[in-house]
Design an enzyme around this catalytic site. Structure first.
Site, mmCIF file in Angstrom:
data_model
loop_
_atom_site.group_PDB
_atom_site.id
_atom_site.type_symbol
_atom_site.label_atom_id
_atom_site.label_comp_id
_atom_site.label_asym_id
_atom_site.label_seq_id
_atom_site.Cartn_x
_atom_site.Cartn_y
_atom_site.Cartn_z
ATOM 1 N N ASN A 36 4.882 -2.486 -5.579
ATOM 2 C CA ASN A 36 6.203 -1.868 -5.760
ATOM 3 C C ASN A 36 6.121 -0.372 -6.023
ATOM 4 O O ASN A 36 7.140 0.316 -5.995
ATOM 5 C CB ASN A 36 6.975 -2.554 -6.891
ATOM 6 C CG ASN A 36 7.481 -3.922 -6.457
ATOM 7 O OD1 ASN A 36 7.344 -4.299 -5.294
ATOM 8 N ND2 ASN A 36 8.059 -4.659 -7.402
ATOM 9 N N CYS A 53 18.494 -12.222 0.666
ATOM 10 C CA CYS A 53 17.173 -12.839 0.657
ATOM 11 C C CYS A 53 17.228 -14.014 -0.299
ATOM 12 O O CYS A 53 18.269 -14.287 -0.893
ATOM 13 C CB CYS A 53 16.100 -11.840 0.269
ATOM 14 S SG CYS A 53 16.194 -11.327 -1.418
ATOM 15 N N ARG A 73 21.639 -9.151 -2.844
ATOM 16 C CA ARG A 73 20.963 -7.860 -2.968
ATOM 17 C C ARG A 73 21.603 -6.750 -2.141
ATOM 18 O O ARG A 73 21.039 -6.260 -1.170
ATOM 19 C CB ARG A 73 19.482 -7.994 -2.624
ATOM 20 C CG ARG A 73 18.747 -8.870 -3.608
ATOM 21 C CD ARG A 73 17.287 -8.979 -3.315
ATOM 22 N NE ARG A 73 16.514 -7.867 -3.846
ATOM 23 C CZ ARG A 73 15.185 -7.838 -3.832
ATOM 24 N NH1 ARG A 73 14.515 -8.837 -3.317
ATOM 25 N NH2 ARG A 73 14.523 -6.829 -4.336
ATOM 26 N N ASP A 103 10.477 -10.032 -12.409
ATOM 27 C CA ASP A 103 9.363 -10.424 -11.536
ATOM 28 C C ASP A 103 8.314 -11.277 -12.248
ATOM 29 O O ASP A 103 7.367 -11.734 -11.603
ATOM 30 C CB ASP A 103 8.697 -9.171 -10.937
ATOM 31 C CG ASP A 103 9.508 -8.571 -9.798
ATOM 32 O OD1 ASP A 103 10.491 -9.199 -9.371
ATOM 33 O OD2 ASP A 103 9.154 -7.476 -9.337
ATOM 34 N N ARG A 131 2.479 -11.759 0.400
ATOM 35 C CA ARG A 131 3.251 -10.510 0.402
ATOM 36 C C ARG A 131 2.898 -9.653 -0.807
ATOM 37 O O ARG A 131 2.979 -8.432 -0.744
ATOM 38 C CB ARG A 131 4.764 -10.804 0.353
ATOM 39 C CG ARG A 131 5.319 -11.330 1.664
ATOM 40 C CD ARG A 131 6.821 -11.402 1.577
ATOM 41 N NE ARG A 131 7.314 -10.180 0.959
ATOM 42 C CZ ARG A 131 8.413 -10.090 0.217
ATOM 43 N NH1 ARG A 131 9.158 -11.147 0.021
ATOM 44 N NH2 ARG A 131 8.785 -8.949 -0.312
#
Ligand code: UD1
Length: 417
Positions: free
Chosen positions: A23, A116, A121, A303, A396
């Protein structure tokens, strides 16, 4: 398609190195668009999301060399300030290119990301902020078309969105005059980005606080930047260590960036040790229930919510987990319950009644962090085998997660379906 097989019940022990933060690296790659000479990023993780951004930037004409963990980006040949749907739909973070493109070229066309798995979002804050900087925004066939010469302005974000803060900070670097952004996100990744932009010649102050000021400059030059350690990846290893009753140390991690998690692990009864560049957790005597509410940084990160929920599935007592950042981020719950957890959902709240043990089961990964939670649950399960399907979600954001858990003593392997 690969799947990950796990035979759990082994307390994880040993050390693991944190990688660079996905990120942080993604917006840093996008920020290179602003530089008129080549940039070098160090400590870039080898992840699918990074390859997606590489593909998108290469499509636009950026020349990228990614060798080892160093990435050189030469943006002198950008021909197309455009990000088409085929590339954006694979990864929302592609939207990061909008701010730098319009700031440097005065126009950009970037496909609007869809929803998503974890919610709709929207990107309205990014767009409202760009409009405040004088950008004309139109929607054309699913693309955002942005045009204009940017001028500094004051703008208050409705919510401290990480992505919007990054978009606006990048755009404001080339806006004429002073920009004042308030109610901005304070995540460490924002500070990493501001440091990179300042090394390019930008004049940003306040990153890491809730107000950022930017004095626009005429041009930015190439610079070097080190990607910070991935606090979410480090946190995932620490949670797995505690959840299996093990003793795990993450090297190259920044304990300050993990403060909210470490506080909750301590409250749950784990022993946490932290010193320069290393964070350890041990939990030989079981864990007790704790309540968690996700919040923007420095609060408990959304997260890490799913991974922590896996841990709490076997903690003694009843835990309440509230998700306040995303509207639909409990995709792991049904799968955890299939493994024997007792979790009830009521809107944005999950009530977790600790059970004695989890059982292995075939489970389906739904998004990046929910999949990490399923791997942790598989490592905790004392009976049976867990098969986590749709591993591409994990890839990912985690580099070869199974090899790194195996190095901590886990019985885990990746197999082809
Ligand atoms: C980033 C992280 C993601 C993390 C999230 C929150 C990256 C690449 N991804 O995502 O891993 O989970 O921060 O810590 O850095 N929102 C709006 N309008 C906007 C923008 C956001 O309503 O214009 C809402 C979102 O729908 C969400 C909340 O704000 O409910 C937080 O989103 P945001 O902080 O923007 O997350 P991302 O930057 O997308």
């Amino acid at each position: 398609m690969d799947k990950i097989l796990i035979r759990g019940g082994v307390p994880l022990t040993g050390t693991v190195h944190a990688r660079g933060a996905k990120n942080a690296a993604l917006p840093l790659m996008a920020a290179a668009i602003l530089a008129e000479t080549p940039c070098v990023l160090h400590n870039v993780p080898c992840l699918h999301d990074i390859f997606s951004m590489d593909k998108l930037l290469s499509f636009m004409g950026v020349r990228i060399d990614f060798t080892g963990r160093a990435m050189t980006l030469d943006t002198t040949g950008i021909t197309e300030p455009e990000a088409p749907y085929e590339l954006v739909r694979k990864m929302r973070a592609s939207f990061f290119v909008l701010g730098p493109l319009v700031a440097r070229f005065g126009r950009a066309r970037v496909s609007l990301p869809g929803g998503c798995a974890i919610g709709t979002r929207p990107v309205d804050i990014h767009l409202k902020g760009l409009e405040a900087l004088g950008c004309k925004i139109e929607l054309d066939e699913g693309d955002v078309v942005a045009e204009g010469t940017l001028t500094g302005a004051s703008f208050a974000l409705d919510f401290p969105s990480v992505g919007a803060t990054e978009t606006l900070m990048m755009a404001a670097c080339r806006a004429e005059g002073l920009t004042r952004l308030t109610n901005v996100a304070r995540e460490p990744e924002i500070e990493n980005l501001a440091a990179f932009l300042n090394a390019m010649g930008a004049q940003i102050s306040g990153a890491g606080s809730d107000m950022i000021t930017v004095v626009g400059v005429d041009s930015l030059k190439g610079a070097e930047c080190e990607v910070i350690a991935d606090r979410i990846e480090a946190g995932t290893f620490l949670i797995a260590g505690a959840a299996t009753g093990g003793d795990v140390t993450v090297l190259d991690a920044n304990a300050g960036h993990l403060a909210a998690l470490l506080e909750k692990l301590r409250e749950a009864g784990a022993t946490v040790t932290a010193s320069e560049g290393r964070v350890g957790v041990a939990a030989a005597n079981g864990l007790k229930a704790v309540d968690i509410s996700t919040q923007p940084y420095p609060g408990f990160p959304t997260d890490l919510q799913a991974q922590m929920m896996a841990l709490l599935a076997c903690a003694d007592g009843t835990s309440v987990v509230r998700e306040t950042v995303f509207e639909n981020r409990f995709m792991q719950v049904a799968e955890l319950n299939r493994m024997g957890a007792n979790i009830e959902l009521d809107g944005n709240t999950a009530v977790i009644r600790g059970v004695g043990h989890l059982m292995g089961a075939p489970v389906m990964a739904s998004d990046l962090r929910a999949s990490a939670a399923l791997v942790i649950a598989g490592l905790m399960a004392t009976h049976g085998e867990t098969a986590v399907q749709r591993v591409y979600h994990i890839d990912r954001g985690y580099e070869r997660i199974e090899e790194r858990f195996a190095a901590l003593g886990a019985q885990i392997e990746r197999v082809r379906n």
